[in-house]
Design an enzyme around this catalytic site. Structure first.
Site, PDB file in Angstrom:
ATOM      1  N   GLY A  72       0.811  -1.210   0.000  1.00 36.81           N
ATOM      2  CA  GLY A  72       0.000   0.000   0.000  1.00 36.81           C
ATOM      3  C   GLY A  72       0.850   1.268   0.000  1.00 36.81           C
ATOM      4  O   GLY A  72       0.547   2.231  -0.720  1.00 36.81           O
ATOM      5  N   ASN A 152      -8.152   4.216   8.215  1.00 39.58           N
ATOM      6  CA  ASN A 152      -7.620   3.078   8.949  1.00 39.58           C
ATOM      7  C   ASN A 152      -7.768   3.210  10.462  1.00 39.58           C
ATOM      8  O   ASN A 152      -7.768   2.223  11.168  1.00 39.58           O
ATOM      9  CB  ASN A 152      -6.148   2.856   8.593  1.00 39.58           C
ATOM     10  CG  ASN A 152      -5.350   4.133   8.578  1.00 39.58           C
ATOM     11  OD1 ASN A 152      -5.684   5.085   7.862  1.00 39.58           O
ATOM     12  ND2 ASN A 152      -4.296   4.193   9.366  1.00 39.58           N
ATOM     13  N   SER A 200      -3.534  -3.206  -0.783  1.00 37.78           N
ATOM     14  CA  SER A 200      -2.456  -3.948  -0.141  1.00 37.78           C
ATOM     15  C   SER A 200      -2.968  -5.329   0.257  1.00 37.78           C
ATOM     16  O   SER A 200      -4.107  -5.460   0.711  1.00 37.78           O
ATOM     17  CB  SER A 200      -1.997  -3.195   1.102  1.00 37.78           C
ATOM     18  OG  SER A 200      -1.021  -3.935   1.794  1.00 37.78           O
ATOM     19  N   ALA A 201      -2.137  -6.359   0.103  1.00 34.71           N
ATOM     20  CA  ALA A 201      -2.605  -7.729   0.360  1.00 34.71           C
ATOM     21  C   ALA A 201      -2.758  -8.039   1.847  1.00 34.71           C
ATOM     22  O   ALA A 201      -3.694  -8.723   2.255  1.00 34.71           O
ATOM     23  CB  ALA A 201      -1.645  -8.744  -0.279  1.00 34.71           C
ATOM     24  N   CYS A 326       1.835   2.646  12.899  1.00 30.29           N
ATOM     25  CA  CYS A 326       3.004   3.468  12.603  1.00 30.29           C
ATOM     26  C   CYS A 326       3.214   4.529  13.660  1.00 30.29           C
ATOM     27  O   CYS A 326       4.312   5.018  13.851  1.00 30.29           O
ATOM     28  CB  CYS A 326       2.837   4.156  11.255  1.00 30.29           C
ATOM     29  SG  CYS A 326       1.828   3.249  10.120  1.00 30.29           S
TER      30      CYS A 326
HETATM   31  C1  LIG Z   1      -1.870  -0.261   5.886  1.00 31.56           C
HETATM   32  C2  LIG Z   1      -2.237   0.923   5.075  1.00 31.56           C
HETATM   33  C3  LIG Z   1      -1.369   1.434   4.114  1.00 31.56           C
HETATM   34  C4  LIG Z   1       0.011   0.881   3.900  1.00 31.56           C
HETATM   35  O1  LIG Z   1      -0.007  -0.386   3.322  1.00 31.56           O
HETATM   36  P1  LIG Z   1       1.313  -1.309   3.435  1.00 31.56           P
HETATM   37  O2  LIG Z   1       1.007  -2.453   2.552  1.00 31.56           O
HETATM   38  O3  LIG Z   1       1.426  -1.691   4.883  1.00 31.56           O
HETATM   39  O4  LIG Z   1       2.457  -0.492   2.975  1.00 31.56           O
HETATM   40  C5  LIG Z   1      -1.777   2.511   3.369  1.00 31.56           C
HETATM   41  N1  LIG Z   1      -2.987   3.065   3.554  1.00 31.56           N
HETATM   42  C6  LIG Z   1      -3.859   2.602   4.470  1.00 31.56           C
HETATM   43  C7  LIG Z   1      -5.196   3.251   4.606  1.00 31.56           C
HETATM   44  C8  LIG Z   1      -3.511   1.516   5.270  1.00 31.56           C
HETATM   45  O5  LIG Z   1      -4.370   1.075   6.183  1.00 31.56           O
END
Ligand SMILES: *Cc1c(COP(=O)(O)O)cnc(C)c1O
Length: 392
Positions: A72, A152, A200-201, A326
């Protein structure tokens, strides 16, 4: 410790067995490089293309519009930097929101240092973006609007269709970070006028370190990773074949099971919200009550430090989060909670419980039971709480 309860599914999820089973052959048996010409490479190449098709189908795209990335964050970086660099003759203005993931926010701040101009839109107390402010912010130099599909931390789902309409009417490209929305919301990139979309997976029971960026046909974008000709010259590097296979399968399962999974999650979520509200006072539910991700619960508890709450929960086998993964470890309260208007001290006492396909109603009861005790104990140590109790 007798049991372990995982309620941090917005941070990451376990790889589902069906996903893992499909990935497995691509480590040691089918290890060919998809770019090679001999037959061993064929299986890898076909598997990558099958995954591309699965991802495309899920969001109503064409498979030629799907580009695999390392997750992501890379997709977010690529969308923003790639559009900024490729369109800088047209303009230097980007519109986003104050509640984006750091993958977007920090990328925008980086571009600001290079002379790009960024507008960070406000959100209301539920976390919904102000569409009038969005309209008013668009100018001749605006090249991109990037607004997340669902948040998120607080789970709020944005009015993406209206935003897509505004972008289209003004002839501005629209990117959405759909990492949290994937598998929970129906997404049709054409119906919603989305030009770029990040996923993102590992947030949908796939492996970590793999994701995708949807790029609408005809959209000009600079590559983020230069090198070989993989991904139609747009994203260099030998493909993460097992990861891509995992992403494809995870996306497919997520959309096949979406209705059942959402129904179950919404039941659990609403039960958790109700039980917390019925049993604990001086709290506030963060995020929109209905325009909300099925698995998201986020509360602020007055007179409490989120970090103490997390540590106490961990001691009784409950994994949760105080904001986004994070930001734990930093003392600043979450930018999302501040943006919805929470004062610092309230934002500090926040807890996110994010539910997933493996949680049960029994776990909800266990968590509420523990939470009541822990909150009570932590509040006993707060002089402010003491005073307020005394007054009532
Ligand atoms: C987790 C997340 C990301 C980052 O994705 P990664 O695969 O962990 O780099 C980006 N945007 C949102 C909204 C997320 O929840």
């Amino acid at each position: 410790m007798t049991k372990y309860i995982y309620m941090d599914n917005a941070a990451t999820t376990p790889v589902k067995k069906e996903v893992f089973d499909e990935m497995l052959p691509f480590f040691s048996e089918q290890y060919g490089n998809p770019s090679s010409v001999y037959s061993l490479a064929n299986a890898s190449k076909m598997a990558v293309e099958k995954a591309r098709e699965r991802v495309a189908i899920a969001i109503g795209a064409d498979k030629k519009e799907i580009f695999f990335t390392a997750g992501g964050s890379e997709s977010d970086n690529w969308a923003i930097k790639g559009i900024a660099y490729s369109q800088k003759k047209k303009g230097n203005h980007i519109i986003t929101t104050k509640i984006e993931h750091h993958g977007i926010l920090h990328t925008c701040q980086y571009l600001e240092k290079q002379g790009f101009e960024v507008t960070y839109l406000d959100v209301d107390e539920d976390g919904i973006v102000d569409l009038e402010q969005l309209r008013a912010s668009i100018k001749d130099t605006t090249i991109l609007i990037s607004i997340m599909f669902a948040n998120n931390e607080i789970g709020t789902i944005q009015p993406i269709k209206e935003i897509g309409k505004i972008a289209k009417e003004n002839d501005v490209l629209f990117h959405t970070d759909a990492v949290q929305a994937m598998g929970h919301v129906k997404i049709d990139v054409n119906d919603l006028n989305i030009d770029l979309l990040s996923m993102s997976a590992h947030k949908i029971y796939g492996p970590k370190g793999v994701g995708a960026l949807y790029i609408r046909r005809g959209v000009k974008i600079d590559p983020l990773i230069s090198g070989g000709a993989q991904e139609r010259n747009k994203r260099a590097g030998t493909e993460n074949v097992p990861g891509i296979v995992g992403l494809g399968k995870a996306v497919e399962i997520a959309y096949e099971n979406m209705e059942d999974s959402n129904k179950k999650l919404i039941n659990l979520r609403d039960s958790l919200i109700k039980k917390i509200e019925d049993n604990i006072d001086y709290i506030r539910l963060n995020g929109h009550r209905t325009e909300r991700l099925p698995g998201n619960v986020n509360f602020s508890f007055e007179f409490i430090e989120g970090e103490s709450l997390l540590l106490s929960l961990d001691m009784v086998g409950i994994a949760a989060s105080s904001g986004s993964a994070c930001t734990s470890g930093s003392l600043d309260p979450s930018h999302v909670l501040l943006s919805i208007g929470l004062p610092h001290e309230i934002a500090h006492g926040s807890l996110r419980l994010s539910l997933g396909d493996f949680n049960t109603e029994d776990e909800i009861d266990y968590v509420v039971d523990k939470l009541v005790t822990i909150v009570d104990r932590l509040r006993q140590m707060s002089p402010l709480y003491d005073r307020i109790k005394g007054e009532n």
